[in-house]
Design an enzyme around this catalytic site. Structure first.
Site, PDB file in Angstrom:
ATOM      1  N   LYS A 103     -10.573 -17.446   2.028  1.00 37.59           N
ATOM      2  CA  LYS A 103     -10.580 -15.984   1.989  1.00 37.59           C
ATOM      3  C   LYS A 103     -10.650 -15.571   0.538  1.00 37.59           C
ATOM      4  CE  LYS A 103      -9.915 -12.604   5.058  1.00 37.59           C
ATOM      5  NZ  LYS A 103     -10.118 -12.801   6.510  1.00 37.59           N
TER       6      LYS A 103
HETATM    7  N1  GLU Z   1     -13.280 -11.546   7.962  1.00 40.15           N
HETATM    8  C1  GLU Z   1     -13.380 -12.042   9.306  1.00 40.15           C
HETATM    9  C2  GLU Z   1     -12.093 -12.705   9.724  1.00 40.15           C
HETATM   10  O1  GLU Z   1     -11.037 -12.427   9.204  1.00 40.15           O
HETATM   11  C3  GLU Z   1     -14.617 -12.894   9.521  1.00 40.15           C
HETATM   12  C4  GLU Z   1     -14.716 -14.112   8.680  1.00 40.15           C
HETATM   13  C5  GLU Z   1     -16.082 -14.819   8.750  1.00 40.15           C
HETATM   14  O2  GLU Z   1     -16.924 -14.415   9.527  1.00 40.15           O
HETATM   15  O3  GLU Z   1     -16.220 -15.781   8.006  1.00 40.15           O
HETATM   16  O4  GLU Z   1     -12.047 -13.477  10.649  1.00 40.15           O
END
Ligand code: GLU
Length: 419
Positions: A103
């Site tokens: 993240k």
């Molecule tokens: N931001 C989204 C999540 O928290 C999607 C992450 C992604 O598609 O890599 O799951």
């Protein structure tokens, strides 16, 4: 250590204790593999230079490339990003896709910047990340306050740094792209769609008639608004909504499409003419069957979870980390079912995986194919979590962790630890 990272550590410890996770694997998974912190300058519209702090935490990549969103928000810091990266590892493991967890984000309030400034901030961050991201290494996606446009800027910046011959085969460096720039059909609604698939399965299990159900939603961005729009055909009635501009209620129902059109124009739900304003506590005390938190972390806590009405049967977590450990305990005491974030909101990363596959194979799938495959992944994850909850006699959050940790433990056992 911040509240939210502490929550992750305690959730992890609880599941690891209950399942008797191997001590070495436990040590490895307890910490992120890599943490990148970048302080970078950006020239503002008036010529001033402003400094920004950007983060990318790569928690684990044993199941596949690091994967997870980028968020732009004032609350972004190393601990928040650590927590969110760790949740991504569990999420991909539960729905059985070959990704690890990561993240990232920038600590900023995007409302304060012009579109051009946001483009410059995004591009400079992508450039500074450099080889810390890559199509087979670490693949960002949208998250809070970022979207397909943000991904298009990152894509363009990243590709511009490559030799011409490598550009076309690197389009899967980000997912959640605009469809015309290599994105997948169904990615925009994917997280909300996953939440709705989960709710559908839960309603079958509990013999709840969704056409008579009422619900309230916190957050009306991508996840909240899509969840509401996709619940509409089931006949469920949206009776209250809250976002960063306030909270509104209408016991006769709020039309999700009308509210989404209003938010598109005004950037918030406040002032929506077909509902009355209410305060935060009254919002959380809404008398309805389902609560869908789809905004930020730490919304259901020792203070606020007791406010949930006796009528609430389920909390379906569209957001990451909306319930802390006290919140979990209180939901349990109240007999409220929990569809935990790492299962309930996994639809986004699942369709990101489909987008990544389409890019690698130069394919373009139709929406039916995307939705059908997403449904299978979410329903599969749901069944595995339910089984683990029965087998270990634990709540659904711990059960979801056990499913993820078992998958990771199996792989570590086979591969061993180098050297
Ligand atoms: N931001 C989204 C999540 O928290 C999607 C992450 C992604 O598609 O890599 O799951």
């Amino acid at each position: 250590m911040s509240n939210v990272y502490q929550t992750v550590v305690r959730q992890f410890d609880r599941a690891a204790d209950r399942m008797g996770l191997d001590a070495s694997i436990r040590k490895i998974l307890a910490e992120p593999m890599n943490e990148v912190v970048i302080h970078f300058p950006v020239k503002m519209d008036d010529g001033r230079i402003e400094m920004f702090s950007g983060y990318r935490v790569q928690h684990n990549d044993v199941l596949g490339p690091f994967k997870g969103g980028l968020r732009f928000h004032p609350s972004v810091d190393i601990d928040e990003v650590r927590a969110l990266a760790t949740w991504m590892t569990w999420k991909s493991a539960i729905v059985d896709i070959p990704f690890g967890g990561a993240k990232g984000g920038i600590q900023c309030d995007p409302i304060l910047y012009s579109d051009q400034e946001l483009e410059h901030i995004t591009r400079r961050f992508a450039f500074s990340l450099g080889a810390n991201i890559g199509p087979e290494y670490d693949i960002p996606a949208p998250d809070v306050n970022t979207n397909a446009q943000t991904m298009a800027w990152i894509l363009d910046t990243y590709l511009s740094t490559l030799p011409p011959g490598e550009r076309h085969r690197s389009v899967h460096v980000v997912t959640g792209k605009p469809v015309e720039a290599g994105g997948s059909l169904g990615r925009d609604k994917a997280t909300g769609q996953g939440v709705v698939f989960c709710i559908e399965r839960w309603a079958q299990d509990r013999t709840v008639d969704l056409s008579k159900a009422t619900y309230f939603v916190q957050g009306f961005g991508n996840v909240g608004s899509w969840t509401a729009k996709l619940l509409k055909p089931f006949g469920a009635s949206l009776v209250a909504v809250e976002d960063h501009t306030g909270a509104i209620a209408n016991a006769d129902g709020i039309d999700p499409e009308e509210l989404a059109a209003y938010v598109e124009e005004t950037c918030g739900i406040a002032g929506f003419p077909k509902a009355a304003p209410i305060d935060h506590e009254s919002f959380l005390r809404t008398k309805a069957d389902m609560f869908i938190p789809a905004a930020l972390e730490n919304q259901l806590t020792a203070e606020t979870a007791p406010w949930l009405d006796a009528r609430v049967k389920v909390v379906a977590e569209g957001a990451n980390g909306p319930t802390d450990l006290d919140g979990d305990r209180i939901l349990g005491e109240k007999g409220i079912d929990l569809l935990p974030d790492i299962l309930c909101n996994a639809g986004g990363v699942v369709v990101s995986y489909f987008e990544w596959l389409q890019n690698k194979r130069s394919e373009f799938w139709d929406l039916e194919e995307v939705d059908g495959k997403l449904r299978k992944r979410i329903m599969g994850g749901y069944d595995r979590v339910r089984e683990a909850a029965d087998e270990y006699d634990v709540n659904w959050r711990t059960a979801a962790y056990i499913v993820a940790l078992k998958r990771l433990a199996r792989l570590y056992k086979r591969r061993g630890i180098f050297p």
